[in-house]
Design a protein around this motif. Structure first.
Motif, PDB file in Angstrom:
ATOM      1  N   THR A   1      59.427  34.663  39.262  1.00 20.66           N
ATOM      2  CA  THR A   1      58.913  33.710  40.253  1.00 20.66           C
ATOM      3  C   THR A   1      58.170  34.414  41.385  1.00 20.66           C
ATOM      4  O   THR A   1      58.379  34.108  42.550  1.00 20.66           O
ATOM      5  CB  THR A   1      60.013  32.817  40.874  1.00 20.66           C
ATOM      6  OG1 THR A   1      61.044  33.654  41.380  1.00 20.66           O
ATOM      7  CG2 THR A   1      60.568  31.859  39.872  1.00 20.66           C
ATOM      8  N   LEU A   2      57.327  35.376  41.024  1.00 16.54           N
ATOM      9  CA  LEU A   2      56.426  35.942  42.026  1.00 16.54           C
ATOM     10  C   LEU A   2      55.366  34.895  42.319  1.00 16.54           C
ATOM     11  O   LEU A   2      55.002  34.118  41.439  1.00 16.54           O
ATOM     12  CB  LEU A   2      55.763  37.211  41.488  1.00 16.54           C
ATOM     13  CG  LEU A   2      56.703  38.353  41.113  1.00 16.54           C
ATOM     14  CD1 LEU A   2      55.916  39.471  40.452  1.00 16.54           C
ATOM     15  CD2 LEU A   2      57.445  38.870  42.329  1.00 16.54           C
ATOM     16  N   TYR A   3      54.862  34.877  43.545  1.00 17.85           N
ATOM     17  CA  TYR A   3      53.780  33.949  43.869  1.00 17.85           C
ATOM     18  C   TYR A   3      52.473  34.517  43.315  1.00 17.85           C
ATOM     19  O   TYR A   3      52.061  35.596  43.713  1.00 17.85           O
ATOM     20  CB  TYR A   3      53.655  33.766  45.385  1.00 17.85           C
ATOM     21  CG  TYR A   3      54.813  33.047  46.024  1.00 17.85           C
ATOM     22  CD1 TYR A   3      55.758  32.369  45.255  1.00 17.85           C
ATOM     23  CD2 TYR A   3      54.966  33.025  47.397  1.00 17.85           C
ATOM     24  CE1 TYR A   3      56.807  31.704  45.846  1.00 17.85           C
ATOM     25  CE2 TYR A   3      56.023  32.358  47.990  1.00 17.85           C
ATOM     26  CZ  TYR A   3      56.942  31.698  47.215  1.00 17.85           C
ATOM     27  OH  TYR A   3      57.985  31.046  47.802  1.00 17.85           O
ATOM     28  N   PRO A   4      51.824  33.782  42.402  1.00 20.24           N
ATOM     29  CA  PRO A   4      50.631  34.349  41.768  1.00 20.24           C
ATOM     30  C   PRO A   4      49.482  34.580  42.743  1.00 20.24           C
ATOM     31  O   PRO A   4      48.575  35.336  42.434  1.00 20.24           O
ATOM     32  CB  PRO A   4      50.260  33.304  40.708  1.00 20.24           C
ATOM     33  CG  PRO A   4      50.959  32.067  41.098  1.00 20.24           C
ATOM     34  CD  PRO A   4      52.182  32.473  41.853  1.00 20.24           C
ATOM     35  N   TRP A   5      49.510  33.908  43.908  1.00 25.57           N
ATOM     36  CA  TRP A   5      48.405  34.063  44.855  1.00 25.57           C
ATOM     37  C   TRP A   5      48.650  35.205  45.830  1.00 25.57           C
ATOM     38  O   TRP A   5      47.880  35.428  46.745  1.00 25.57           O
ATOM     39  CB  TRP A   5      48.177  32.765  45.633  1.00 25.57           C
ATOM     40  CG  TRP A   5      49.374  32.310  46.396  1.00 25.57           C
ATOM     41  CD1 TRP A   5      49.691  32.629  47.687  1.00 25.57           C
ATOM     42  CD2 TRP A   5      50.422  31.449  45.937  1.00 25.57           C
ATOM     43  NE1 TRP A   5      50.865  32.041  48.053  1.00 25.57           N
ATOM     44  CE2 TRP A   5      51.333  31.302  46.998  1.00 25.57           C
ATOM     45  CE3 TRP A   5      50.670  30.797  44.726  1.00 25.57           C
ATOM     46  CZ2 TRP A   5      52.489  30.527  46.885  1.00 25.57           C
ATOM     47  CZ3 TRP A   5      51.818  30.031  44.621  1.00 25.57           C
ATOM     48  CH2 TRP A   5      52.702  29.902  45.690  1.00 25.57           C
ATOM     49  N   ARG A   6      49.765  35.922  45.662  1.00 26.50           N
ATOM     50  CA  ARG A   6      50.028  37.060  46.534  1.00 26.50           C
ATOM     51  C   ARG A   6      50.021  38.328  45.699  1.00 26.50           C
ATOM     52  O   ARG A   6      50.473  38.324  44.555  1.00 26.50           O
ATOM     53  CB  ARG A   6      51.415  36.913  47.184  1.00 26.50           C
ATOM     54  CG  ARG A   6      51.449  35.913  48.321  1.00 26.50           C
ATOM     55  CD  ARG A   6      52.881  35.736  48.794  1.00 26.50           C
ATOM     56  NE  ARG A   6      52.936  34.992  50.039  1.00 26.50           N
ATOM     57  CZ  ARG A   6      53.320  35.531  51.196  1.00 26.50           C
ATOM     58  NH1 ARG A   6      53.726  36.772  51.269  1.00 26.50           N
ATOM     59  NH2 ARG A   6      53.327  34.802  52.287  1.00 26.50           N
TER      60      ARG A   6
ATOM     61  N   TRP B   1      47.761  41.931  41.078  1.00 24.21           N
ATOM     62  CA  TRP B   1      48.178  40.530  41.060  1.00 24.21           C
ATOM     63  C   TRP B   1      49.313  40.369  40.050  1.00 24.21           C
ATOM     64  O   TRP B   1      49.344  41.097  39.050  1.00 24.21           O
ATOM     65  CB  TRP B   1      47.019  39.610  40.649  1.00 24.21           C
ATOM     66  CG  TRP B   1      45.890  39.608  41.607  1.00 24.21           C
ATOM     67  CD1 TRP B   1      44.630  40.111  41.397  1.00 24.21           C
ATOM     68  CD2 TRP B   1      45.877  39.088  42.944  1.00 24.21           C
ATOM     69  NE1 TRP B   1      43.854  39.937  42.510  1.00 24.21           N
ATOM     70  CE2 TRP B   1      44.580  39.319  43.469  1.00 24.21           C
ATOM     71  CE3 TRP B   1      46.832  38.464  43.749  1.00 24.21           C
ATOM     72  CZ2 TRP B   1      44.215  38.931  44.756  1.00 24.21           C
ATOM     73  CZ3 TRP B   1      46.466  38.078  45.025  1.00 24.21           C
ATOM     74  CH2 TRP B   1      45.180  38.310  45.523  1.00 24.21           C
TER      75      TRP B   1
ATOM     76  N   TYR C   1      59.478  28.140  43.216  1.00 23.28           N
ATOM     77  CA  TYR C   1      58.738  28.775  44.310  1.00 23.28           C
ATOM     78  C   TYR C   1      59.333  28.383  45.658  1.00 23.28           C
ATOM     79  O   TYR C   1      59.416  29.195  46.566  1.00 23.28           O
ATOM     80  CB  TYR C   1      57.261  28.365  44.276  1.00 23.28           C
ATOM     81  CG  TYR C   1      56.447  28.968  43.153  1.00 23.28           C
ATOM     82  CD1 TYR C   1      56.884  30.100  42.477  1.00 23.28           C
ATOM     83  CD2 TYR C   1      55.238  28.420  42.789  1.00 23.28           C
ATOM     84  CE1 TYR C   1      56.133  30.659  41.460  1.00 23.28           C
ATOM     85  CE2 TYR C   1      54.472  28.967  41.773  1.00 23.28           C
ATOM     86  CZ  TYR C   1      54.929  30.084  41.111  1.00 23.28           C
ATOM     87  OH  TYR C   1      54.175  30.622  40.101  1.00 23.28           O
TER      88      TYR C   1
ATOM     89  N   TRP D   1      42.954  35.525  42.741  1.00 21.22           N
ATOM     90  CA  TRP D   1      44.198  35.881  42.062  1.00 21.22           C
ATOM     91  C   TRP D   1      44.345  35.210  40.710  1.00 21.22           C
ATOM     92  O   TRP D   1      45.192  35.587  39.911  1.00 21.22           O
ATOM     93  CB  TRP D   1      45.392  35.519  42.935  1.00 21.22           C
ATOM     94  CG  TRP D   1      45.371  34.114  43.483  1.00 21.22           C
ATOM     95  CD1 TRP D   1      44.814  33.715  44.662  1.00 21.22           C
ATOM     96  CD2 TRP D   1      45.914  32.943  42.878  1.00 21.22           C
ATOM     97  NE1 TRP D   1      44.984  32.374  44.828  1.00 21.22           N
ATOM     98  CE2 TRP D   1      45.650  31.862  43.750  1.00 21.22           C
ATOM     99  CE3 TRP D   1      46.604  32.701  41.679  1.00 21.22           C
ATOM    100  CZ2 TRP D   1      46.060  30.564  43.472  1.00 21.22           C
ATOM    101  CZ3 TRP D   1      46.995  31.394  41.405  1.00 21.22           C
ATOM    102  CH2 TRP D   1      46.727  30.347  42.301  1.00 21.22           C
TER     103      TRP D   1
END
Lengths: 261, 336
Positions: free
Chosen positions: A99-104, A141, B231, B329
């Motif tokens: 659950t890493l944030y894909p936009w970070r 990413w 999230y 990203w």
């Protein structure tokens, strides 16, 4: 591998958790389904407790209650004697998926708790990234990482906050077996070094016996404790240790798998 | 046996790789990198020469200026070819030069198409040379009208979408309104809006905001509703409050969808802009076109159309640039 030179005195003390008569359930299709039926557990500060049980038996729900993501229907969760009313940064959860944030970027993901607290603490973030061996991948990413690397990044994200309790929901369940071995060693090393309390859900008996100081087995839904045993084997433990094999057999029998062994 | 098969299977492919005559490929390369780039300039010289030397069929303005413009572009293209900056665009430039030459000959020299609906290239040039001030002014008015309506509409759309995605109370009260008003073509509200609002400008802005706001609302909502609950859990266990969850988790997670909404909303607001300018607002490119048509000044109308097209495609390009920057990203994204 770079390890942050942090004096043990600066570390927050590990958290003790007490579960008193926990009942919980969900309404599924209008019907109330009990998930946890009367669970009481006392986890001492610094323990590494593995919660074992068949999948879907409510262990993960129990972790959500300890994390404070949901309040229990009945009973109480106490952290160092004080009731848990919501999630808090001293109790960090690591899920089965990274659950890493894909936009970070990897670095920004690891720095998440710092952002939430409104602090900039580059040294701690760098140290955490180094600790899990992701130096050089700070600007990658998440979609560029392998499953193992992503889970390492999630581990760094959990540890950067210097948690007093690490809640692990089958964190290694989806990794390939070799990556899994490395991560198990890593996890053990970090626990020994940092001294936080660990509660880990797994359905891998061997993993539980290799890592935990205590293994609690659950019966299927509604979850309840069937056995609670201390594993007083020294680390590092070996898979072919006869004591460990005997314990493994015993646990499998308790879980109702006497013939499969 | 199996060895022989393998050899046979590999044989032709390998031969193809090493022994195939390299000449066709080299010829294609030469065509693409040498012949076509150096042909672009001459194509425009041909257009220039035809414009300059063949006598006009009628008294058209600016024929010599047009010839000079074509020649200037030809020189620029030759320079680009010399600097090796012109391989990808060369075929397009050749086609454009020859196309303009064809138009010039067909209309200015032979008068093949019915007038006044079809003008000549020099007519069009003349509009830009003589009326550039009014065209520029109209462009600025249109951009101003668009900027306010679109900004207000998309900001409100994002806010409403987040509200719909995050709060059950908000959804209860606002969703019926969105369902009632949103699908209505904003044009249908035009007569009412001109009566209800104190000025035509305000009415147009309100309708443009409505036009762009609806797609942004729906797509933001769907984006926010689709955010993986894990999230939120991750941020919550680290002590995140609602503000962080909305601004730093929900919005970035939904941003690919939000940009689709912003893109659709921009298209809707273009449509609304032209309608508003043709019917109520007394300025802008739409008004210019309406006026030009009233005077049967078709070249003026074409010029305004060209400017409007440049404006719309320019704005969409800007939107996609912003998107590419913010959504770098993503594993893959389409390129405008």
């Amino acid at each position: 591998m770079v390890i942050a030179p942090t004096a043990p005195a600066e570390r927050a003390a590990p958290l003790g958790i007490r579960l008193c008569g926990i009942h919980h359930g969900y309404r599924i299709g209008g019907v109330f389904t009990p998930v946890i039926g009367d669970v009481s557990l006392d986890i001492a500060p610094g323990e590494f407790v593995a919660l074992l049980g068949p999948s879907g038996c409510g262990k993960s729900t129990l972790l959500r209650l300890v994390a404070g993501l949901e309040p229990p229907h009945a009973g109480q969760v106490l952290a160092d004697g004080a009731p848990v009313t919501g999630p808090g940064p001293d109790r960090i959860v690591m899920f089965q998926d990274p659950t890493l944030y894909p936009w970070r970027t990897v670095r920004a993901n690891v720095a998440l708790s710092r952002d939430i607290a409104g602090r900039r603490d580059d040294a701690a973030v760098d140290a955490a990234i180094g600790m899990v061996g992701l130096k050089g991948f700070e600007r990658a990413w998440p979609h560029q990482l392998s499953g193992g690397m992503a889970q390492r990044a999630a581990l760094a994200r959990a540890l950067v906050n210097d948690p007093r309790l690490l809640i692990l929901d089958e964190p290694l369940g989806k990794l390939d077996s070799l990556t899994r071995l490395t991560m198990q060693t890593e996890l053990l090393r970090l626990w020994q070094k940092r001294g936080f309390t660990v509660i880990m859900v797994t359905h891998d008996v061997e993993e539980a016996l290799l890592l935990a100081t205590r293994v609690v087995t659950f019966r299927p839904r509604p979850a309840g404790v069937i056995s609670d045993m201390s594993i007083d084997l020294p680390y590092p433990r070996h898979r072919d240790n006869p004591r460990l094999l005997a314990l493994r057999r015993e646990i499998l029998v308790r879980l109702g798998h006497s013939e499969d062994w | 046996m199996s060895g022989a098969e393998t050899t046979q299977a590999i044989g032709p492919a390998e031969a193809g790789r090493t022994h195939a005559p390299a000449t066709p490929r080299r010829a294609t390369r030469a065509l693409r990198h040498i012949v076509l780039p150096w042909a672009a300039g001459p194509a425009w010289f041909v257009a220039s020469l035809l414009t300059w030397r063949v006598p006009d069929a009628d008294d058209f303005p600016d024929t010599n200026e047009l010839a000079a413009l074509f020649a200037g572009i030809g020189v620029a293209l030759l320079a680009a070819a010399a600097l090796r900056r012109l391989s990808a665009r060369a075929p397009w430039m050749i086609a454009l030069g020859l196309g303009l030459a064809t138009w010039e000959v067909a209309q200015a020299k032979l008068l093949l198409l019915p007038r006044p609906f079809f003008g000549t290239p020099q007519d069009l040039l003349d509009v830009f040379l003589t009326d550039w001030k009014r065209l520029g002014d109209s462009l600025l008015h249109s951009l101003g009208l668009l900027a306010v309506g679109y900004t207000v509409g998309s900001t409100l759309g994002i806010a409403t979408g987040v509200g719909l995605g995050r709060s059950r109370h908000f959804r209860y009260w606002v969703l019926p309104v969105v369902r009632l008003v949103g699908p209505l073509p904003p044009v249908a509200l035009l007569p009412l809006a001109f009566v209800l609002f104190p000025s035509n400008w305000l009415a147009s802005e309100a309708l443009m905001a409505l036009a762009s706001g609806f797609p942004v609302t729906i797509l933001t909502w769907s984006g926010v509703a689709a955010v993986d609950p894990a999230y939120y859990d991750v941020a919550r266990t680290m002590g995140a409050r609602n503000r962080f969850l909305v601004l730093r988790v929900a919005l970035p997670a939904a941003s690919p969808q939000i940009f689709v909404g912003l893109f659709m909303g921009l298209g809707m607001s273009f449509a609304m802009l032209v309608i508003a300018e043709m019917l109520g607002v007394k300025s802008g490119l739409g008004f210019y076109m309406q006026w030009a048509q009233g005077w049967a000044a078709y070249p003026d109308m074409y010029a305004a159309l060209l400017v409007m097209s440049a404006m719309c495609t320019g704005l969409i390009t800007i939107l996609f640039r912003v998107r590419d920057r913010l959504l770098g990203w993503q594993k893959d994204g389409l390129k405008w």
